[in-house]
Design an enzyme around this catalytic site. Sequence first.
Site, PDB file in Angstrom:
ATOM      1  N   THR A   1       3.926  -7.133  -4.050  1.00  0.00           N
ATOM      2  CA  THR A   1       4.013  -7.525  -2.638  1.00  0.00           C
ATOM      3  C   THR A   1       4.460  -8.979  -2.535  1.00  0.00           C
ATOM      4  OG1 THR A   1       2.379  -5.943  -1.934  1.00  0.00           O
ATOM      5  CG2 THR A   1       2.485  -7.958  -0.641  1.00  0.00           C
TER       6      THR A   1
ATOM      7  N   THR B   1      -2.195 -10.558  -1.839  1.00  0.00           N
ATOM      8  CA  THR B   1      -1.560  -9.455  -2.564  1.00  0.00           C
ATOM      9  C   THR B   1      -2.584  -8.892  -3.528  1.00  0.00           C
ATOM     10  OG1 THR B   1       0.199  -8.848  -4.108  1.00  0.00           O
ATOM     11  CG2 THR B   1      -0.583 -11.111  -4.232  1.00  0.00           C
ATOM     12  N   GLY B   2      -2.463  -7.618  -3.843  1.00  0.00           N
ATOM     13  CA  GLY B   2      -3.412  -7.026  -4.775  1.00  0.00           C
ATOM     14  C   GLY B   2      -3.833  -5.646  -4.326  1.00  0.00           C
TER      15      GLY B   2
ATOM     16  N   ARG C   1      -0.243   6.438   3.564  1.00  0.00           N
ATOM     17  CA  ARG C   1      -1.206   5.412   3.123  1.00  0.00           C
ATOM     18  C   ARG C   1      -0.748   4.023   3.602  1.00  0.00           C
ATOM     19  NH1 ARG C   1      -1.042   0.437   0.033  1.00  0.00           N
ATOM     20  NH2 ARG C   1      -3.059   0.118  -0.935  1.00  0.00           N
ATOM     21  N   VAL C   2      -1.643   3.287   4.211  1.00  0.00           N
ATOM     22  CA  VAL C   2      -1.343   1.917   4.613  1.00  0.00           C
ATOM     23  C   VAL C   2      -2.377   1.019   3.937  1.00  0.00           C
ATOM     24  CG1 VAL C   2      -1.185   0.292   6.532  1.00  0.00           C
ATOM     25  CG2 VAL C   2      -0.341   2.633   6.808  1.00  0.00           C
TER      26      VAL C   2
HETATM   27  N1  ASP Z   1      -1.668  -5.167  -1.304  1.00  0.00           N
HETATM   28  C1  ASP Z   1      -0.619  -4.191  -1.418  1.00  0.00           C
HETATM   29  C2  ASP Z   1      -1.130  -2.863  -0.969  1.00  0.00           C
HETATM   30  O1  ASP Z   1      -2.241  -2.506  -1.299  1.00  0.00           O
HETATM   31  C3  ASP Z   1      -0.070  -4.067  -2.793  1.00  0.00           C
HETATM   32  C4  ASP Z   1       0.354  -5.344  -3.428  1.00  0.00           C
HETATM   33  O2  ASP Z   1      -0.151  -6.431  -3.109  1.00  0.00           O
HETATM   34  O3  ASP Z   1       1.236  -5.321  -4.277  1.00  0.00           O
HETATM   35  O4  ASP Z   1      -0.393  -2.142  -0.314  1.00  0.00           O
END
Ligand code: ASP
Length: 302
Positions: A166, A217-218, A194-195
């Site tokens: 992300t 992010t994560g 999915r969100v």
């Molecule tokens: N946080 C994002 C999600 O769960 C994924 C990511 O950070 O790469 O959609």
Amino acid sequence: MTALIVHGGAWDIPDNEVAAHKAGCLAALAAGWAILNAGGSALDAVEAAVRSLEDDPTYDAGVGSFLNAIGEVELDAAIMDGNTMLSGAVAAVQRVRHPITLARRVLESDYILLVGAGAESFAQSAGVELCSADDLVIDRERERWKAQQGQPGFRGRDAFRAAHDTVGAVALDAAGNLAAATSTGGIPNKLPGRVGDSPLLGSGLYADNESGGCSTTGWGESIMKVVLAKTVTDGLRQGAHPREAAQSGIRYLARRVDGLAGCIVLDRAGQVGWAHNTLRMAFAYQVDGQEPVVAIHQDEVA
Ligand code: ASP
């Protein structure tokens, strides 16, 4: 004072992907910095920085995003203005090359969050060009998707070590206004519909001129439980330095929900912070009068 920080995901970024992650973050930083340097707004700067990251197939945002369980892209993005508190977000859009710009159009409307087909209809009426969903799909992701078929579905925490790319940005402009933006393709092989946290105010991003700005992010399913971006900016409001606020937010996420994430932070004075409990996080920042800094691990700039 002006300041800008961008990120390109927090996970076990392999050595052979480090250079591309750093280059993309630096290019995004330059795109946003050019706007701040010319006296532009924090909102314009974070949009430009995130558009640059959406254009770079290195990341899981815009072109090059992960495919869901039925082999399609579904993109989420959000942007927030810390001056007016206006915000805009889109989720599960499929035919939008720059979801962050669509989120910006939502911010300018009377709504905050539009999803799926409705968001794409809004794009047309707001003058945001639609592309074909296939335009966003690259061979690397087709191959990843094929390899995942027949494998167990998304397994939560452990799946997040493998890839999450992300992107996001936080800016402070010369007028003292903060803004934050986040954009993602979510997680590989996700259930359609999915969100995650990224388009949700307070989870994937937050900006308030009274405290600061944050983009995360994560593992979205953990980030949402602790409303990570709001938790971090609340730390700023209570007087913490952005490094402390970021670290304390990530520690809370790890302790309380066994989460995995990274975040970037700016406070009202343009002080910079970041933290992650993943092996690596790609990020870059610049503040007035100083050279850009790019890193893949916090020890590189500690
Ligand atoms: N946080 C994002 C999600 O769960 C994924 C990511 O950070 O790469 O959609």
